[in-house]
Design an enzyme around this catalytic site. Structure first.
Site, short mmCIF file in Angstrom:
data_model
loop_
_atom_site.label_atom_id
_atom_site.label_comp_id
_atom_site.label_asym_id
_atom_site.label_seq_id
_atom_site.Cartn_x
_atom_site.Cartn_y
_atom_site.Cartn_z
CE LYS A 38 -2.13 -0.99 3.94
NZ LYS A 38 -1.53 -2.27 4.31
NE ARG A 115 -4.57 -1.17 8.89
CZ ARG A 115 -3.41 -0.64 8.52
NH1 ARG A 115 -3.29 0.63 8.30
NH2 ARG A 115 -2.35 -1.42 8.38
NE ARG A 154 7.14 -3.09 6.35
CZ ARG A 154 5.82 -2.91 6.39
NH1 ARG A 154 5.19 -2.55 5.30
NH2 ARG A 154 5.14 -3.13 7.49
NE ARG A 187 5.99 -0.57 10.31
CZ ARG A 187 4.85 -0.47 9.62
NH1 ARG A 187 4.87 0.03 8.41
NH2 ARG A 187 3.73 -0.90 10.13
NE ARG A 198 1.50 -4.63 11.49
CZ ARG A 198 2.50 -4.44 10.64
NH1 ARG A 198 3.66 -5.04 10.81
NH2 ARG A 198 2.36 -3.62 9.63
P1 AMP Z 1 0.68 0.53 8.80
O1 AMP Z 1 1.90 1.38 8.75
O2 AMP Z 1 -0.38 0.97 7.81
O3 AMP Z 1 1.01 -0.94 8.69
O4 AMP Z 1 0.03 0.75 10.24
C1 AMP Z 1 0.77 0.48 11.42
C2 AMP Z 1 -0.16 0.36 12.61
O5 AMP Z 1 -0.87 1.59 12.79
C3 AMP Z 1 -1.26 -0.69 12.48
O6 AMP Z 1 -0.81 -1.98 12.83
C4 AMP Z 1 -2.29 -0.15 13.47
O7 AMP Z 1 -1.92 -0.40 14.82
C5 AMP Z 1 -2.19 1.34 13.25
N1 AMP Z 1 -3.13 1.78 12.18
C6 AMP Z 1 -2.81 2.27 10.96
N2 AMP Z 1 -3.91 2.60 10.26
C7 AMP Z 1 -4.96 2.30 11.07
C8 AMP Z 1 -6.37 2.40 10.91
N3 AMP Z 1 -6.94 2.86 9.78
N4 AMP Z 1 -7.14 1.99 11.96
C9 AMP Z 1 -6.61 1.55 13.11
N5 AMP Z 1 -5.29 1.41 13.31
C10 AMP Z 1 -4.46 1.79 12.30
#
Ligand code: AMP
Length: 252
Positions: A38, A115, A154, A187, A198
């Site tokens: 993404k 999400r 990653r 990360r 996740r």
């Molecule tokens: P990402 O970088 O998109 O993988 O997001 C990292 C973390 O941020 C996720 O595992 C969630 O804990 C939180 N997060 C990101 N986007 C959302 C969302 N739309 N709703 C809830 N938690 C989010």
């Protein structure tokens, strides 16, 4: 309360070799599992069409670094692999959409939002209220074994957040970020145990969102699935085809 900030692309046009095109007025959503690409596709599209991108993951990581009660709560939630509560995330995204709209920019790329079905409904209400057409939803579909492999490899620039893959030439041992020379680090939430949680959150909370958009295809926006296991450039080319298709569909 989080302050409004939009993330910028990590793929300058000089690197992607693509000229900026006239931005179509719409919301583009990239949806998919952790590691589905993404962030990469959002950045490429942002460069190509010069559309700002909102990455909820980046916004939340920035907020989590702060020594505040909200920062502490976010650190705990994100480190556990769970999703952050809908209210916090929706407020952050909606305020950015409104700011952007008020500045005359109706087009935005959403990376990692919505999400949950509740987030999708809140977004829908907000777009309706602002008179912005239904979103173009791009589902990056990647098999689990590929996701696990990608997340294990990653790495991210500790300074600007640009994403690298250990298997690529630009991120061999000791390599630094090509944009700002920052260190490339794993990360916290890419460790094996957290990744499993996740993926569980993704299946439980986000697969129903995909179904929600799929059912609403044509009625309220456009939904398309793309094979996310292709090369990033091949996916980007499909995404551009979809943008053109969406333009035509909107003009009809
Ligand atoms: P990402 O970088 O998109 O993988 O997001 C990292 C973390 O941020 C996720 O595992 C969630 O804990 C939180 N997060 C990101 N986007 C959302 C969302 N739309 N709703 C809830 N938690 C989010």
């Amino acid at each position: 309360m989080m302050t409004a900030r939009q993330t910028s692309s990590h793929f300058p046009r000089a690197i992607t070799g693509m000229a900026a095109e006239q931005p179509p007025a719409r919301i583009v959503i990239f949806i998919g599992a952790p590691g589905s690409g993404k962030g990469t596709q959002s950045s490429l599209l942002s460069s190509r069409y010069d559309i700002p991108c909102i990455s909820t993951g980046m916004i939340l990581r920035d907020e989590a670094k702060k020594n505040t009660p909200v920062g502490f709560r976010l650190r705990q939630t994100m480190a556990s692999g769970a999703l952050v509560d809908d209210q916090t995330v929706c407020d952050a995204v909606v305020s950015r959409i409104r700011d952007s709209y008020e500045q005359g920019k109706a087009s935005l790329i959403l990376d990692g939002f919505p999400r949950t079905v509740s987030q999708a409904k809140r977004l829908n209400d907000e777009l309706k209220a602002l008179g912005i057409p239904g979103p173009l939803v791009i589902h990056l579909d990647v098999p689990d074994h590929v996701l696990l492999q990608r997340l294990a490899r990653r790495r991210q620039c500790a300074t600007c957040g640009a994403v690298y893959n250990l298997a690529s030439k630009t991120s061999k041992n000791g390599a630094r970020c090509q944009f700002d020379g920052g260190a490339l680090v794993e990360r916290d939430d890419d460790s094996e145990g957290v990744v499993a949680r996740r993926l569980t959150s993704y299946r439980r909370e986000t697969l129903p969102v995909i179904e929600y958009f799929r059912k609403n295809d044509s009625a309220n926006g456009i939904y398309r699935r793309i094979d996310g296991n292709l090369e990033a450039t091949a996916i980007a080319s499909e995404v551009c085809d979809l943008m053109r298709f969406a333009d035509t569909a909107m003009a009809a």
